[in-house]
Design a protein around this motif. Structure first.
Motif, PDB file in Angstrom:
ATOM      1  N   LEU A  37     -26.497   2.995  20.448  1.00 24.05           N
ATOM      2  CA  LEU A  37     -25.862   1.685  20.299  1.00 24.05           C
ATOM      3  C   LEU A  37     -24.677   1.568  21.239  1.00 24.05           C
ATOM      4  O   LEU A  37     -23.883   2.496  21.382  1.00 24.05           O
ATOM      5  CB  LEU A  37     -25.423   1.452  18.861  1.00 24.05           C
ATOM      6  N   LYS A  38     -24.572   0.428  21.894  1.00 19.56           N
ATOM      7  CA  LYS A  38     -23.521   0.203  22.877  1.00 19.56           C
ATOM      8  C   LYS A  38     -22.632  -0.966  22.448  1.00 19.56           C
ATOM      9  O   LYS A  38     -23.093  -1.905  21.818  1.00 19.56           O
ATOM     10  CB  LYS A  38     -24.134  -0.116  24.233  1.00 19.56           C
ATOM     11  N   LYS A  39     -21.376  -0.869  22.812  1.00 19.33           N
ATOM     12  CA  LYS A  39     -20.432  -1.960  22.605  1.00 19.33           C
ATOM     13  C   LYS A  39     -20.193  -2.589  23.967  1.00 19.33           C
ATOM     14  O   LYS A  39     -19.822  -1.892  24.920  1.00 19.33           O
ATOM     15  CB  LYS A  39     -19.133  -1.425  22.024  1.00 19.33           C
ATOM     16  N   VAL A  40     -20.448  -3.874  24.089  1.00 16.25           N
ATOM     17  CA  VAL A  40     -20.234  -4.577  25.358  1.00 16.25           C
ATOM     18  C   VAL A  40     -19.410  -5.840  25.105  1.00 16.25           C
ATOM     19  O   VAL A  40     -19.360  -6.346  23.993  1.00 16.25           O
ATOM     20  CB  VAL A  40     -21.569  -4.953  26.043  1.00 16.25           C
ATOM     21  N   SER A  41     -18.788  -6.307  26.149  1.00 14.17           N
ATOM     22  CA  SER A  41     -17.981  -7.518  26.058  1.00 14.17           C
ATOM     23  C   SER A  41     -18.667  -8.631  26.833  1.00 14.17           C
ATOM     24  O   SER A  41     -19.095  -8.435  27.973  1.00 14.17           O
ATOM     25  CB  SER A  41     -16.590  -7.252  26.626  1.00 14.17           C
ATOM     26  N   LEU A  42     -18.789  -9.786  26.204  1.00 13.91           N
ATOM     27  CA  LEU A  42     -19.407 -10.949  26.832  1.00 13.91           C
ATOM     28  C   LEU A  42     -18.493 -12.148  26.616  1.00 13.91           C
ATOM     29  O   LEU A  42     -18.294 -12.574  25.475  1.00 13.91           O
ATOM     30  CB  LEU A  42     -20.791 -11.212  26.235  1.00 13.91           C
ATOM     31  N   GLY A  44     -15.323 -12.370  26.579  1.00 11.55           N
ATOM     32  CA  GLY A  44     -14.213 -12.054  25.689  1.00 11.55           C
ATOM     33  C   GLY A  44     -14.612 -11.721  24.261  1.00 11.55           C
ATOM     34  O   GLY A  44     -13.752 -11.463  23.428  1.00 11.55           O
ATOM     35  N   VAL A  45     -15.903 -11.715  23.967  1.00 13.14           N
ATOM     36  CA  VAL A  45     -16.378 -11.381  22.631  1.00 13.14           C
ATOM     37  C   VAL A  45     -17.015  -9.993  22.679  1.00 13.14           C
ATOM     38  O   VAL A  45     -17.871  -9.726  23.528  1.00 13.14           O
ATOM     39  CB  VAL A  45     -17.422 -12.414  22.132  1.00 13.14           C
ATOM     40  N   ASP A  46     -16.588  -9.099  21.784  1.00 13.57           N
ATOM     41  CA  ASP A  46     -17.172  -7.764  21.733  1.00 13.57           C
ATOM     42  C   ASP A  46     -18.437  -7.778  20.890  1.00 13.57           C
ATOM     43  O   ASP A  46     -18.421  -8.205  19.733  1.00 13.57           O
ATOM     44  CB  ASP A  46     -16.182  -6.759  21.134  1.00 13.57           C
ATOM     45  N   LEU A  47     -19.527  -7.341  21.491  1.00 16.20           N
ATOM     46  CA  LEU A  47     -20.804  -7.202  20.788  1.00 16.20           C
ATOM     47  C   LEU A  47     -20.957  -5.727  20.445  1.00 16.20           C
ATOM     48  O   LEU A  47     -21.044  -4.879  21.337  1.00 16.20           O
ATOM     49  CB  LEU A  47     -21.956  -7.696  21.670  1.00 16.20           C
ATOM     50  N   GLN A  48     -20.966  -5.406  19.159  1.00 18.55           N
ATOM     51  CA  GLN A  48     -20.892  -4.024  18.697  1.00 18.55           C
ATOM     52  C   GLN A  48     -22.230  -3.281  18.708  1.00 18.55           C
ATOM     53  O   GLN A  48     -22.266  -2.084  18.867  1.00 18.55           O
ATOM     54  CB  GLN A  48     -20.332  -3.985  17.266  1.00 18.55           C
ATOM     55  N   ASP A  49     -23.307  -3.974  18.498  1.00 24.16           N
ATOM     56  CA  ASP A  49     -24.576  -3.301  18.171  1.00 24.16           C
ATOM     57  C   ASP A  49     -25.676  -3.622  19.177  1.00 24.16           C
ATOM     58  O   ASP A  49     -26.733  -4.106  18.820  1.00 24.16           O
ATOM     59  CB  ASP A  49     -25.016  -3.676  16.766  1.00 24.16           C
TER      60      ASP A  49
END
Length: 76
Positions: A37-42, A44-49
């Motif tokens: 599972l990766k945490k990415v930013s899109l 300005g919103v962090d997508l955790q899963d």
């Protein structure tokens, strides 16, 4: 089950587990290694899963499409 369309972030194709039903997300999460599972930013919103689309696609094809084939066979 409908196959998810990937999100492209920083030249990587990803899907977010939150887009799946709870049962599907739990099934995929239990199948994945813990560090997948990766945490990415899109924007300005962090997508955790997030998980790479290739990994999700393999899981989708091997677990959901094949399991439906076996279920159909067992119906006879």
């Amino acid at each position: 089950m409908t196959r998810l369309i990937p999100i492209e972030i920083e030249d990587k194709k990803l899907v977010q587990l939150a887009q799946l039903t709870i049962d599907q997300a739990n099934d995929l999460r239990s199948w994945l290694p813990s560090d997948s599972l990766k945490k990415v930013s899109l924007h300005g919103v962090d997508l955790q899963d997030c998980v790479e689309f290739e990994t999700y696609d393999y899981w989708f094809k091997s677990h959901h499409i094949l399991s439906k084939s076996y279920q159909t066979i067992l119906d006879f």
